[in-house]
Enzyme design. Structure first.
Site, PDB file in Angstrom:
ATOM      1  N   SER A 163       0.778  -1.221   0.000  1.00 60.97           N
ATOM      2  CA  SER A 163       0.000   0.000   0.000  1.00 60.97           C
ATOM      3  C   SER A 163       0.818   1.283   0.000  1.00 60.97           C
ATOM      4  CB  SER A 163      -0.998   0.005   1.168  1.00 60.97           C
ATOM      5  OG  SER A 163      -2.193   0.587   0.726  1.00 60.97           O
ATOM      6  N   ASP A 211      -5.840  -0.432   4.906  1.00 62.81           N
ATOM      7  CA  ASP A 211      -4.588   0.227   4.542  1.00 62.81           C
ATOM      8  C   ASP A 211      -4.444   1.571   5.225  1.00 62.81           C
ATOM      9  OD1 ASP A 211      -4.803  -1.887   2.853  1.00 62.81           O
ATOM     10  OD2 ASP A 211      -4.881  -0.711   0.993  1.00 62.81           O
TER      11      ASP A 211
END
Ligand code: ATP
Ligand code: MG
Length: 522
Positions: A163, A211
């Protein structure tokens, strides 16, 4: 309780590791690029999911942590009549960009059809702008945002399941709010997490929130218990203090990229159909209504967590849904695994469309219309037993991992590594055998790591390629170098004989649980 995103300045006695290590260099680069000093640096890290794979879309909690790899944005606020934003990146792969800020206070437009790094900046800018409009409508309703000079530097490997996009967007959103509100305003982690969750929608990506939660809320030596219901929430849990070892994670990328467009109909999309169908077959079997009223709209078919809740309401008279509590979650998920054996194990070979229609008491056509038309899927049978068992057992492992971190005391370091590692290994076995989201390269990397000093090895992220994560004792008495070397020699150099040192360095990274978003003011 509002927790503020940590802020530091040059008079701070001790800076957190990532700021101490990286701020001096980015400030220098900013000065040589813009010939002026920045006002502040905003930083946010990438993340890795330790345990809890493919359960977030059933609303079950997961256990990621922020990593030592991050995105920094050094920013100077300008006072211009016609404000604009200039973006310079330390990596020449990302070319310089400049765009104007609408004078009437409207949003900067984003064209998701072009793939450019400035789009990710604009995603963070958009959600921050929208937040500012709510925070101070009189100031931001019809007046432009402040112009900025920005210098970006990130070391999260991109497109690797760690991410880098969330790291970038969280750093940008934090920077834009800071730049426009000035030193008197202190952004809360809750707000930063909440606004950034939807940011990637503007480039056509839907995230569940893990994330952003991990990037914003990470803490050194902690993993994060991330809950999705009733709302996104991240609670840090500290790893135990060990006597002779540090707790570190080796993250190894298979460098296998699954073509999402081609494989989704038999992989990702199909799993979503299977777990949704499993929840509804369980509900029909036990005579409960999965969702009622507004919740049960034509698109919302309910999930395995909903089934757990209505089952407990009907058979145990507990009308409030599970609230994320560890002990009651362990009890309920254990019960769910019993029900899966009781009602789905007779069709381990899989359910045909006729089987499912019969269980749901509907026609083939109705089932097809209600479950199989949202996104393309291809299958012979639906493996309801295996998928439901994975989701409930994986969710249970997340809770057991949290419990292990909080309640157990360990007489020897190895006891911790063995017990936590076992949960990670069980997770990998379940992903492989029950959810069928592993691949030969993941299996190979895990087996090499386990034979060279890893205690727990598993895929992380969606699977079918992508990254793996390994619990490896760190520090002078640890096995980090041994695991890295074995992976380089027995996997990377064998599978990819032409791999360069730079590529190898990006493919195997090592991190301890790291601090989340933070600010440094000059
Ligand atoms: P995943 O989503 O699988 O976890 P990821 O977030 O690294 O992996 P993407 O979601 O595709 O991958 O986001 C990568 C994009 O984010 C890059 O193409 C780029 O536009 C932007 N980005 C990431 N890191 C940087 C950086 N250091 N500088 C500029 N842009 C970056
Ligand atoms: Mg991403």
């Amino acid at each position: 309780e509002e927790v503020i995103v940590p802020e530091f300045n040059s008079s701070a006695k001790e800076l957190p590791r990532p700021l101490a290590e990286k701020c001096p260099s980015i400030i220098k680069k900013f000065i040589s690029a813009y010939d002026a000093k920045p006002d502040f640096v905003a930083r946010s890290p990438g993340r890795v999911n330790l345990i809890g794979e493919h359960i977030d879309y059933c609303d079950f909690s997961v256990l990621p942590l922020a990593i030592d790899f991050d995105m920094l944005c050094a920013v100077k606020v300008l006072n211009e009549k016609n404000p604009s934003i200039t973006l310079i990146n330390a990596d020449p792969k990302f070319a310089q960009r400049k765009f104007d800020l609408p004078l009437d206070g409207s949003y900067v437009t984003i064209d998701p059809s072009v793939s450019d790094w400035s789009n990710y900046f604009k995603c963070g800018l958009h959600v921050a702008h929208s937040f500012l409009k709510k925070l101070a409508p009189e100031r931001f309703a019809s007046a432009p945002l402040a112009g900025l000079q920005v210098f970006c530097e990130g070391d999260v490997p991109t497109g690797s399941g760690l991410s880098s996009s969330a790291a970038f967007i969280c750093a940008v959103a934090l920077a834009v709010v800071k730049a426009n509100m000035g030193p008197g305003y202190h952004m809360s982690k809750q707000n930063l997490m909440r606004i950034t969750v939807v940011a990637e929608h503007y480039v056509g990506v839907n995230n569940g929130g893990m994330d952003q939660a991990a990037s914003v809320c990470g803490e050194e030596d902690h993993a994060l218990y991330v809950e999705f219901k009733p709302q996104l929430k991240a609670t840090p849990f500290k790893f135990p203090q060990l006597k002779n070892h540090e707790i570190s994670f080796v993250i190894a990328n298979t460098l296998v990229v699954s073509n999402k467009f081609e494989t989704a109909p038999t992989n990702y999309n199909l799993r979503v159909v299977e777990v949704t169908t499993a929840a509804n077959v369980l509900a029909a079997t036990y005579g409960v209504v999965l969702l009622s009223g507004k919740e049960g709209s034509s698109t919302n078919k309910g999930n395995l967590r909903d089934f757990m809740n209505v089952y407990y309401a009907r058979y145990h008279n507990i009308s409030t849904p599970w609230n994320g509590d560890i002990e009651s979650g362990i009890e309920r998920l254990t019960k769910m695994l019993v029900l899966v054996e009781e009602s789905l194990a007779n069709k381990k070979q899989g359910f045909s469309v006729d089987d499912v229609a019969q269980s749901l008491n509907c026609s083939r056509e109705e089932f097809t219309r209600d479950y199989l038309t949202t996104s393309p899927v291809r299958f012979q049978v639906l493996k309801l037993y295996q998928r439901a068992k994975h989701v409930y057992s994986e969710s249970l492992r997340v809770l057991k991992a949290v419990k292990l971190m909080t309640t157990a005391s360990f007489t020897a370091d190895e006891d911790f590594f063995k017990q936590f590692g076992a949960l990670m290994n069980e997770s990998q076995a379940s992903c492989d055998k029950l959810y069928e989201c592993s691949c030969p390269e993941i299996d190979k990397i895990c087996s090499i790591a386990l034979s060279n000093g890893s205690y727990g090895s598993r895929l992380t992220g969606a699977g079918w390629g992508g990254c793996t994560v390994h619990l490896v004792p760190g520090g002078p008495n640890g096995n980090i170098e041994k695991v890295k070397e074995a992976l380089a020699n027995e996997f990377y150099k064998v599978k990819y004989p032409k791999i360069t040192d730079a590529e190898l360095e990006n493919a195997i990274i090592v991190s301890k649980p790291a601090l989340g978003s933070c600010l440094y003011e000059l």
